[in-house]
Scaffold this motif. Sequence first.
Motif, mmCIF file in Angstrom:
data_model
loop_
_atom_site.group_PDB
_atom_site.id
_atom_site.type_symbol
_atom_site.label_atom_id
_atom_site.label_comp_id
_atom_site.label_asym_id
_atom_site.label_seq_id
_atom_site.Cartn_x
_atom_site.Cartn_y
_atom_site.Cartn_z
ATOM 1 N N GLY A 11 0.801 -1.224 0.000
ATOM 2 C CA GLY A 11 0.000 0.000 0.000
ATOM 3 C C GLY A 11 0.831 1.270 0.000
ATOM 4 N N VAL A 12 2.065 1.213 0.485
ATOM 5 C CA VAL A 12 2.907 2.400 0.413
ATOM 6 C C VAL A 12 3.778 2.399 -0.838
ATOM 7 C CG1 VAL A 12 2.951 2.709 2.903
ATOM 8 C CG2 VAL A 12 4.815 1.494 1.794
ATOM 9 N N GLY A 13 3.551 1.457 -1.729
ATOM 10 C CA GLY A 13 4.216 1.518 -3.027
ATOM 11 C C GLY A 13 5.500 0.730 -3.137
ATOM 12 N N ARG A 69 0.839 4.831 -4.923
ATOM 13 C CA ARG A 69 0.538 4.238 -3.621
ATOM 14 C C ARG A 69 1.471 4.782 -2.549
ATOM 15 N NH1 ARG A 69 1.048 -1.492 -5.883
ATOM 16 N NH2 ARG A 69 -0.857 -1.675 -7.094
ATOM 17 N N GLY A 70 0.896 5.215 -1.452
ATOM 18 C CA GLY A 70 1.707 5.700 -0.350
ATOM 19 C C GLY A 70 2.202 7.111 -0.562
ATOM 20 N N ASP A 119 12.044 3.275 11.302
ATOM 21 C CA ASP A 119 12.475 2.591 10.074
ATOM 22 C C ASP A 119 11.352 2.531 9.058
ATOM 23 O OD1 ASP A 119 15.048 2.007 10.593
ATOM 24 O OD2 ASP A 119 14.677 0.033 11.457
ATOM 25 N N ARG A 144 2.731 2.073 -8.423
ATOM 26 C CA ARG A 144 3.535 2.027 -7.200
ATOM 27 C C ARG A 144 3.950 3.416 -6.768
ATOM 28 N NH1 ARG A 144 6.413 -2.684 -8.931
ATOM 29 N NH2 ARG A 144 8.167 -1.412 -9.525
ATOM 30 N N ARG A 152 18.999 8.717 4.401
ATOM 31 C CA ARG A 152 18.319 8.016 5.494
ATOM 32 C C ARG A 152 18.265 8.903 6.740
ATOM 33 N NH1 ARG A 152 16.444 3.349 7.417
ATOM 34 N NH2 ARG A 152 16.231 2.594 5.298
ATOM 35 N N ARG A 160 11.002 -5.771 -3.163
ATOM 36 C CA ARG A 160 11.201 -5.097 -1.889
ATOM 37 C C ARG A 160 10.340 -5.708 -0.797
ATOM 38 N NH1 ARG A 160 13.481 -0.003 -1.138
ATOM 39 N NH2 ARG A 160 13.060 0.731 0.976
ATOM 40 N N LEU A 163 -6.651 1.608 -4.817
ATOM 41 C CA LEU A 163 -5.202 1.382 -4.774
ATOM 42 C C LEU A 163 -4.772 0.259 -5.715
ATOM 43 C CD1 LEU A 163 -4.496 1.644 -0.964
ATOM 44 C CD2 LEU A 163 -3.504 3.066 -2.725
ATOM 45 N N LEU A 172 -5.247 -2.922 -5.229
ATOM 46 C CA LEU A 172 -4.648 -3.981 -4.421
ATOM 47 C C LEU A 172 -5.666 -5.073 -4.119
ATOM 48 C CD1 LEU A 172 -2.507 -1.983 -1.852
ATOM 49 C CD2 LEU A 172 -1.687 -3.438 -3.681
ATOM 50 N N GLU A 214 11.112 4.400 5.453
ATOM 51 C CA GLU A 214 11.082 3.636 4.204
ATOM 52 C C GLU A 214 10.138 4.277 3.193
ATOM 53 O OE1 GLU A 214 9.649 -0.338 4.455
ATOM 54 O OE2 GLU A 214 10.251 -0.790 2.399
ATOM 55 N N VAL A 215 8.972 4.737 3.686
ATOM 56 C CA VAL A 215 8.024 5.381 2.785
ATOM 57 C C VAL A 215 8.639 6.629 2.178
ATOM 58 C CG1 VAL A 215 5.715 6.328 2.602
ATOM 59 C CG2 VAL A 215 6.168 4.531 4.239
ATOM 60 N N LEU A 217 11.210 5.804 -0.386
ATOM 61 C CA LEU A 217 10.623 5.284 -1.618
ATOM 62 C C LEU A 217 10.116 6.412 -2.506
ATOM 63 C CD1 LEU A 217 8.473 2.202 -0.599
ATOM 64 C CD2 LEU A 217 10.110 2.277 -2.449
ATOM 65 N N HIS A 218 9.495 7.419 -1.901
ATOM 66 C CA HIS A 218 8.770 8.387 -2.721
ATOM 67 C C HIS A 218 9.372 9.780 -2.730
ATOM 68 C CE1 HIS A 218 5.595 5.567 -3.466
ATOM 69 N NE2 HIS A 218 5.426 5.349 -2.185
ATOM 70 N N ILE A 225 -1.911 8.520 -2.840
ATOM 71 C CA ILE A 225 -3.040 7.878 -2.170
ATOM 72 C C ILE A 225 -2.447 6.932 -1.141
ATOM 73 C CG2 ILE A 225 -5.069 6.431 -2.444
ATOM 74 C CD1 ILE A 225 -5.142 7.226 -5.375
ATOM 75 N N SER A 226 -2.824 7.081 0.105
ATOM 76 C CA SER A 226 -2.288 6.142 1.087
ATOM 77 C C SER A 226 -3.420 5.631 1.952
ATOM 78 C CB SER A 226 -1.203 6.796 1.930
ATOM 79 O OG SER A 226 -1.742 7.891 2.618
#
Lengths: 295, 385
Positions: free
Chosen positions: A185-187, B94-95, B117, B91, B194, A192, B55, B57, B121-122, B125-126, B98-99
């Motif tokens: 859901g977070v892509g 997502r997050g 952590d 992908r 990070r 991964r 989403l 999913l 990560e989110v 990713l974005h 739209i999350s």
Amino acid sequence: MSDWKFMLRQLAKNPLSLAGLIILFIFVILAIFAPLIAPAPEGHTDPYRIPRDGYSAEPQPPDEEHIFGTTEGQYDIFYGVIWGTRSAFNVGLVVIGSVLVIGIVLGSLAGYFGGAIDEVIMRITDIFLAFPALILAMAIVAALGPSLRSVMIALITVSWPSYARLIRGDILQVREEDYIEASRGVGASNFRVIMRHALPNAIYPTLVMASLDIGAVVLAAAALSFLGLGPPEGYADWGQLTSFARTWIVGPSQAPLKYWYAVTIPGLFILFFVLGWNLLGDAFRDILDPRLARR
Amino acid sequence: MENLITIRDLTVRFYTYEGVVHAIDDLDLDIRQGETLGIVGETGSGKTMTALAILRLIPYPGKIESGSIAFFDRDLNGEIDLLKLSEEKMRAIRGNKISMVFQEPGAALNPVYTIGDQISEVLLLHQRSELGHRAKERVENLLNNGGGRSASVKRPFWRWQRRLYEKVAQDSQPIEPRLVGRLPLFRRLLWRLRNEAELLTVDMLKDVEIPDAARVAVHHPHELSGGMKQRAVIAMALACSPELLIADEPTTSLDVTIQAQMLELFRRIKVEKGASVLFITHNLGVASEVCDRVAVMYAGRLCEVASVEEIFANPLHPYTKALLDAVPMPGKELQTIPGTLADPLEPPPGCRFHPRCPSAVPMCQQERAKLREVSKDHLVACDLH
């Protein structure tokens, strides 16, 4: 850092796992310092070849020159068991390492994606598991020609399917968890999700099994050597040392324990090595699982 | 103003061993910019499936059969059909744009990583370019303000880092940072990304009213209470400032005092971040607290869509009326809805609610009522109106 402290405390709390750790620590020392503990004699090119002192068949009891005595063909037992420690680690770690890689890759693919991929991979494991393991291993060594490498290949071939299955089962279970869906859901990509979210939650039973299996693999390798399907004659390997002693297990009728050292000493090395890994495997179970409450 | 999400004719089916489950049937639904839309319905009415369809999913063996979900992308200033996007582009949405907040906060967090952590990560990713930008500024600061005795030795390294992070910030992803990011050992050179993500994470945790955020960030999920976990999950969902936040029964598993705090938090988020919220619940009381508009679903279809005031003051669909009667209130006898939820494998023909409907007429058994606007912004799918 606190993780390390936690692990050490957990280890120290359980005397049996501490014993396992100490046994293996001694073996590691033996393996690392083998050239100092049992130096190869002058003009000896391959240190893994056990030096021999003559060609007589009858084992000679321990004396000053050969502290554990000599076995059939006058191979030095002390030299053999010390350098054999290296062979044991070599076989155990290489086989379990490769098996883990193969098992994790195939098992997580099968478990995570399911469907046709799962079906194909699982049927292949079925085929491998349909053979009696040791007999399949013997056939493979015989086909490839006896050597330490063939033994390792054979053991990898017979033991990866159970790892693939174990991983698959755990991934299958973890796959249904909400956090896997949340991570998609977070892509996060499939790769991964498997690597970062599914595997770390599924791998602990496999790691426990792996640490228990290192002992079992060394035992199987010794069995193959004992049957004559191991490294070439004279190679430092515990299985081979027991194989040399095969005809000397029981001595002449008036002194049945005359050649006790020939089979007992390599046997004890195998026994303690396997025991060490088994004790440590139990400890891993207590330490590695993050889901167990840390109190 | 444009709708943020425009769902048209959405049909989702599950092909199971027992037969085809009609999870969502011809659904039309709009989510407007900046509003909180509640979806209300019983268990199995298709609320969660609607959210998962947005989403993309939908779990196996479910499939989105037909329809379109148009999403108004603020960056593109245009609409895109989410159902036609490639998996890779999806992908990226997502997050990010739209999350989703899941029902069970404990289960939605990965037990092996710390809260920090998982939120980092989110971001990694974005929001790489944003993080790269921040990291670059930090390195620039180091270059300008010296930085200890060994500064002269580190200076060339910092200059290289500045260039590297500048490239990361440019988003176009040239070869150098991409290579560095992939190679196992060199990946460490991007540690500042990070670092920045972790700093932002603490801010986000503060934003959802977690006290002592820096300390909570290094905790594992099992060390936190349910309310804290839900706050962390909300922080994770809000990390990239999404345009739509889907909340799937976010308060169901929490006790009542925490529920009230969560609803307050959702109200504040909407005002401060300007995000639209799709709020899924089976609790009409909760819906009345947070939502601007409410959509009532029954057996995969919409019954009624109206503003909160309208739905509570003037419910038109018999199912909505029955639901409102089933809300426990002091001094009133509790009314239950007779019968059971429609069998999803063999839904009744015509209007799916007719077997349980007190005002059903013979026509209801044959004809499915279309969703019609009976008064301004009040849509009902019932032939009686």
